[in-house]
Design an enzyme around this catalytic site. Structure first.
Site, PDB file in Angstrom:
ATOM      1  N   LYS A 199       0.618  -1.135   0.030  1.00 20.62           N
ATOM      2  CA  LYS A 199      -0.030  -0.009  -0.095  1.00 20.62           C
ATOM      3  C   LYS A 199       0.939   1.165  -0.032  1.00 20.62           C
ATOM      4  O   LYS A 199       0.559   2.290  -0.433  1.00 20.62           O
ATOM      5  CB  LYS A 199      -0.671   0.056   1.183  1.00 20.62           C
ATOM      6  CG  LYS A 199      -2.064  -1.118   1.094  1.00 20.62           C
ATOM      7  CD  LYS A 199      -3.082  -0.892   2.068  1.00 20.62           C
ATOM      8  CE  LYS A 199      -4.059  -2.143   2.391  1.00 20.62           C
ATOM      9  NZ  LYS A 199      -4.767  -2.468   1.385  1.00 20.62           N
ATOM     10  N   GLU A 244      -3.357   6.519   8.378  1.00 25.61           N
ATOM     11  CA  GLU A 244      -3.883   7.480   7.363  1.00 25.61           C
ATOM     12  C   GLU A 244      -5.082   8.224   8.490  1.00 25.61           C
ATOM     13  O   GLU A 244      -5.418   7.630   9.262  1.00 25.61           O
ATOM     14  CB  GLU A 244      -4.854   6.623   6.264  1.00 25.61           C
ATOM     15  CG  GLU A 244      -3.794   6.135   5.270  1.00 25.61           C
ATOM     16  CD  GLU A 244      -4.543   5.475   4.450  1.00 25.61           C
ATOM     17  OE1 GLU A 244      -5.630   4.883   4.302  1.00 25.61           O
ATOM     18  OE2 GLU A 244      -3.980   5.069   3.168  1.00 25.61           O
ATOM     19  N   ARG A 290      -6.682  -8.426  -9.928  1.00 27.14           N
ATOM     20  CA  ARG A 290      -7.185  -9.382 -10.064  1.00 27.14           C
ATOM     21  C   ARG A 290      -8.706  -9.227 -10.275  1.00 27.14           C
ATOM     22  O   ARG A 290      -9.301  -8.085 -10.203  1.00 27.14           O
ATOM     23  CB  ARG A 290      -6.891 -10.456  -8.699  1.00 27.14           C
ATOM     24  CG  ARG A 290      -7.626  -9.542  -7.592  1.00 27.14           C
ATOM     25  CD  ARG A 290      -7.766 -10.514  -6.372  1.00 27.14           C
ATOM     26  NE  ARG A 290      -7.974  -9.640  -5.352  1.00 27.14           N
ATOM     27  CZ  ARG A 290      -9.208  -9.386  -4.653  1.00 27.14           C
ATOM     28  NH1 ARG A 290     -10.384  -9.619  -5.409  1.00 27.14           N
ATOM     29  NH2 ARG A 290      -9.238  -8.517  -3.592  1.00 27.14           N
TER      30      ARG A 290
HETATM   31  P1  ADP Z   1      -7.897  -4.157   1.939  1.00 25.03           P
HETATM   32  O1  ADP Z   1      -6.580  -4.163   1.285  1.00 25.03           O
HETATM   33  O2  ADP Z   1      -8.168  -4.846   3.139  1.00 25.03           O
HETATM   34  O3  ADP Z   1      -9.218  -4.212   1.117  1.00 25.03           O
HETATM   35  P2  ADP Z   1      -8.433  -1.061   1.911  1.00 25.03           P
HETATM   36  O4  ADP Z   1      -7.141  -0.046   2.046  1.00 25.03           O
HETATM   37  O5  ADP Z   1      -8.887  -1.543   0.358  1.00 25.03           O
HETATM   38  O6  ADP Z   1      -7.822  -2.547   2.234  1.00 25.03           O
HETATM   39  O7  ADP Z   1      -9.522  -0.697   2.707  1.00 25.03           O
HETATM   40  C1  ADP Z   1     -10.514  -1.593   3.021  1.00 25.03           C
HETATM   41  C2  ADP Z   1     -11.766  -0.936   3.772  1.00 25.03           C
HETATM   42  O8  ADP Z   1     -11.255  -0.030   4.927  1.00 25.03           O
HETATM   43  C3  ADP Z   1     -12.107   0.277   3.048  1.00 25.03           C
HETATM   44  O9  ADP Z   1     -13.180   0.160   1.752  1.00 25.03           O
HETATM   45  C4  ADP Z   1     -12.677   1.244   3.822  1.00 25.03           C
HETATM   46  O10 ADP Z   1     -13.979   0.895   4.157  1.00 25.03           O
HETATM   47  C5  ADP Z   1     -11.884   1.192   5.123  1.00 25.03           C
HETATM   48  N1  ADP Z   1     -10.863   2.266   4.963  1.00 25.03           N
HETATM   49  C6  ADP Z   1      -9.508   1.828   4.371  1.00 25.03           C
HETATM   50  N2  ADP Z   1      -8.712   2.991   4.371  1.00 25.03           N
HETATM   51  C7  ADP Z   1      -9.675   3.974   5.080  1.00 25.03           C
HETATM   52  C8  ADP Z   1      -9.506   5.330   5.586  1.00 25.03           C
HETATM   53  N3  ADP Z   1      -8.484   5.964   5.557  1.00 25.03           N
HETATM   54  N4  ADP Z   1     -10.688   5.948   6.272  1.00 25.03           N
HETATM   55  C9  ADP Z   1     -11.866   5.405   6.326  1.00 25.03           C
HETATM   56  N5  ADP Z   1     -12.046   3.799   6.071  1.00 25.03           N
HETATM   57  C10 ADP Z   1     -10.857   3.473   5.397  1.00 25.03           C
HETATM   58  P1  ADP Z   2     -12.872  -7.933  -3.256  1.00 26.98           P
HETATM   59  O1  ADP Z   2     -11.821  -6.809  -3.301  1.00 26.98           O
HETATM   60  O2  ADP Z   2     -13.024  -8.679  -4.497  1.00 26.98           O
HETATM   61  O3  ADP Z   2     -14.296  -7.405  -3.009  1.00 26.98           O
HETATM   62  P2  ADP Z   2     -12.243  -8.908  -0.828  1.00 26.98           P
HETATM   63  O4  ADP Z   2     -11.075  -7.811  -0.518  1.00 26.98           O
HETATM   64  O5  ADP Z   2     -13.222  -9.246  -0.247  1.00 26.98           O
HETATM   65  O6  ADP Z   2     -12.377  -8.800  -2.321  1.00 26.98           O
HETATM   66  O7  ADP Z   2     -11.456 -10.328  -0.953  1.00 26.98           O
HETATM   67  C1  ADP Z   2     -11.653 -11.380  -1.979  1.00 26.98           C
HETATM   68  C2  ADP Z   2     -11.192 -12.599  -1.363  1.00 26.98           C
HETATM   69  O8  ADP Z   2     -10.092 -12.809  -1.134  1.00 26.98           O
HETATM   70  C3  ADP Z   2     -12.096 -12.873  -0.148  1.00 26.98           C
HETATM   71  O9  ADP Z   2     -12.520 -14.146  -0.248  1.00 26.98           O
HETATM   72  C4  ADP Z   2     -11.039 -12.814   1.001  1.00 26.98           C
HETATM   73  O10 ADP Z   2     -11.033 -13.803   2.172  1.00 26.98           O
HETATM   74  C5  ADP Z   2      -9.900 -13.241   0.087  1.00 26.98           C
HETATM   75  N1  ADP Z   2      -8.552 -12.394   0.495  1.00 26.98           N
HETATM   76  C6  ADP Z   2      -8.407 -11.027   0.081  1.00 26.98           C
HETATM   77  N2  ADP Z   2      -7.088 -10.653   0.601  1.00 26.98           N
HETATM   78  C7  ADP Z   2      -6.578 -11.624   1.010  1.00 26.98           C
HETATM   79  C8  ADP Z   2      -5.304 -11.880   1.778  1.00 26.98           C
HETATM   80  N3  ADP Z   2      -4.486 -11.133   1.818  1.00 26.98           N
HETATM   81  N4  ADP Z   2      -5.103 -13.042   2.251  1.00 26.98           N
HETATM   82  C9  ADP Z   2      -5.879 -14.154   2.229  1.00 26.98           C
HETATM   83  N5  ADP Z   2      -7.216 -13.917   1.673  1.00 26.98           N
HETATM   84  C10 ADP Z   2      -7.511 -12.709   1.173  1.00 26.98           C
END
Ligand code: ADP
Ligand code: ADP
Ligand code: MG
Length: 485
Positions: A119, A204, A297
């Site tokens: 990230k 953040e 992906r």
């Molecule tokens: P991941 O890799 O686990 O998907 P993301 O960075 O995409 O992580 O964040 C997942 C979710 O967490 C976001 O969709 C949002 O709801 C919340 N989130 C992430 N960063 C922030 C932020 N700076 N402020 C508020 N919510 C956040």
């Molecule tokens: P999307 O961004 O497609 O909505 P999610 O963040 O919900 O996806 O994750 C997609 C799938 O991958 C889920 O089944 C989640 O459990 C799995 N997943 C996502 N990131 C990881 C990770 N870093 N390690 C293991 N499983 C993951």
């Protein structure tokens, strides 16, 4: 380079594998499944042309075991490997191994996957491409640095501590009180090291009135990049999406065009090919959007984009993996509907405890406005080793209300799942909530309204366990096996 994929190995299980098999069937491609010992009788195994055992139930020994998957691909004489979502889908070492072993990798280049997997790196590149990111600091070594940053930039609590390598909503802690900072920092650091093999931490500002809005991108290896509009995935629990809609109701035409241009600019900068998603947080107060990450992906919620654009995203991934050009240009992409998706997770709808066992009854809604991707069948066993996503239920309508109405009918009247618990009752409760209907909800919606949401869940009198088993046996013997072997 080959001009056709004849045999595709799917390095996944459940709904993810089943979805890819759907496209294989459409295109007369032989789908080769892999399975762990717990999945001998799984839906994806029965649906594919052939299936190869790759190890014991724990993911590290099967679905995350790169060598075993490559051996399976060799044994099956596969042309290509699709990783689905989850498991190895965003593992650049696996992508490289697939390529080095002489198979076509259905995804972006290993280099791009690596670049976007962190990230902090991703935010740095986004900034270089003039893509706004959430205010914060990267590579944080101590809580002292966090305090100094807050003081200097006048950022107020809450803030968010994130593992740079995290994903799937894991490795993230919100800090509401300054005295919790130290503990949150240590927790994220150790979770990063333990779950993702990297203890790098970023911090953040927490966007309080935020909506999660993302842009679906498809790109070929000839620098053609097209967006397939946006999705909103604001309804989340513990930062994991459970309801998604397309397109978002929060954007006007101006903002939408700006968002698309920004997403495409970033993907062009990193030389993206294949399907991918650029995720943003949208601040409803200021109307600013901030880049979150790129998912390199196929995403769980891609199906609602397919519903509103009429395009097969998995099919496009297969085409561009072969080096073909995108089969359409931007002006060809038009919306004709509004769609939403709910994730049917095998969890208690009130406590979210995972639920396992045999599905004794399974009936999905049908109709012109319904789409289902199901990783399970009636009679299947849900093993305790994998994530709780059973099936994806999607509905479409002429407008948002139309899609919600169809979903209300699907969840409230048509769907039947017995033998295990699912969050379906909670999903129904959410889509009937007045704040959800208004469209003005934020990513904190479930947390803020949980008591209210749960209170409307009707507890259907659960069948007696013994009766459940007797009925199951009777049904099986009168109907014969429900799946062909
Ligand atoms: P991941 O890799 O686990 O998907 P993301 O960075 O995409 O992580 O964040 C997942 C979710 O967490 C976001 O969709 C949002 O709801 C919340 N989130 C992430 N960063 C922030 C932020 N700076 N402020 C508020 N919510 C956040
Ligand atoms: P999307 O961004 O497609 O909505 P999610 O963040 O919900 O996806 O994750 C997609 C799938 O991958 C889920 O089944 C989640 O459990 C799995 N997943 C996502 N990131 C990881 C990770 N870093 N390690 C293991 N499983 C993951
Ligand atoms: Mg994300």
């Amino acid at each position: 380079m080959k001009d056709k994929i004849q045999k595709l190995l799917i390095a996944n299980r459940g709904a993810s594998a089943v979805r890819i098999i759907h496209t294989c069937r459409d295109r007369k491609i032989d789908a080769i499944s892999v399975f762990s010992s717990a999945d001998r009788m799984a839906h994806h195994v029965f649906m594919s042309e052939s299936a190869i055992h790759i190890g014991e139930p724990p993911p590290a020994e099967s679905y995350l075991n790169m060598e075993n998957i490559i051996s399976a691909a060799k044994k099956a004489n596969a042309d290509a490997i699709h990783p689905g979502w989850g498991f190895l889908a965003e593992n650049h070492e696996f992508a490289q191994l697939v390529v080095d072993s002489g198979f076509i990798w259905v995804g972006p280049s290993p280099k791009v996957i690596e670049l976007m997997g962190n990230k902090a790196d991703a935010k740095k590149i986004a900034n270089e491409a003039n893509v706004p990111t959430v205010p914060g600091i990267d590579n944080v070594n101590s809580t002292e640095e966090v305090r100094k940053w807050m003081e200097k930039t006048k950022v107020k609590l809450p803030i968010l501590i994130k593992a740079a390598a995290g994903g799937g909503g894991k490795g993230m802690e919100r800090v509401d009180k300054i005295e919790d900072l130290e503990q949150a920092f240590e927790k994220v650091k150790s979770e990063g090291a333990k779950s993702f093999g990297d203890d790098t931490v970023i911090t953040e500002k927490y966007i309080k009135n935020g909506k999660h809005i993302e842009v679906q991108i498809v790109a070929d290896q000839h620098c053609n990049i097209v967006h397939l509009f946006d999705r909103e995935c604001t309804i989340q629990r513990r930062n994991q999406k459970i309801i998604e809609e397309a397109p978002s109701s929060a954007l006007d035409d101006n903002l939408r065009e700006k968002l698309f241009a920004t997403a495409i600019r970033l993907m062009r900068k990193i030389g993206y090919s294949s399907a991918g998603t650029v995720e943003f947080l949208f601040d409803q107060d200021t109307k600013e959007f901030y880049f979150l990450e790129v998912n390199t992906r196929l995403q769980v919620e891609h199906g609602i984009t397919e519903l509103i654009t009429g395009r097969d995203i998995v099919g496009v991934m297969l085409d561009v993996a072969l080096g073909k050009r995108l089969p359409f240009k931007q002006p060809d992409i038009k919306l004709n509907r509004y769609a939403m998706e709910v994730r049917i997770n095998a969890e208690d709808p009130k406590t979210f405890n995972p639920s396992f066992g045999t599905i004794t009854r399974l009936k999905f809604p049908q109709g012109p406005n319904v789409r289902v991707i199901s990783g399970v069948y009636e009679g299947a066993d849900i093993p305790p080793y994998y994530d709780s996503l059973l099936s994806l239920l999607m509905t479409a309508g002429q407008d948002r209300i139309g899609a919600i109405k169809a979903m209300e009918h699907a969840l409230g009247k048509s769907i039947r799942i017995e033998g295990i618990k699912t969050i379906a009752p909670l999903l129904l409760s959410i889509i009937q909530h007045k704040l959800f209907l208004s469209g003005r909800f934020t990513t904190d919606f479930i947390e803020d309204n949980l008591t209210d949401l749960i209170s409307t869940i009707k507890v259907t009198s659960g069948e007696d366990e013994a009766l459940k088993i007797a009925r199951y046996l009777a049904e099986r013997s009168s109907l014969g096996p429900t799946v062909k072997m």
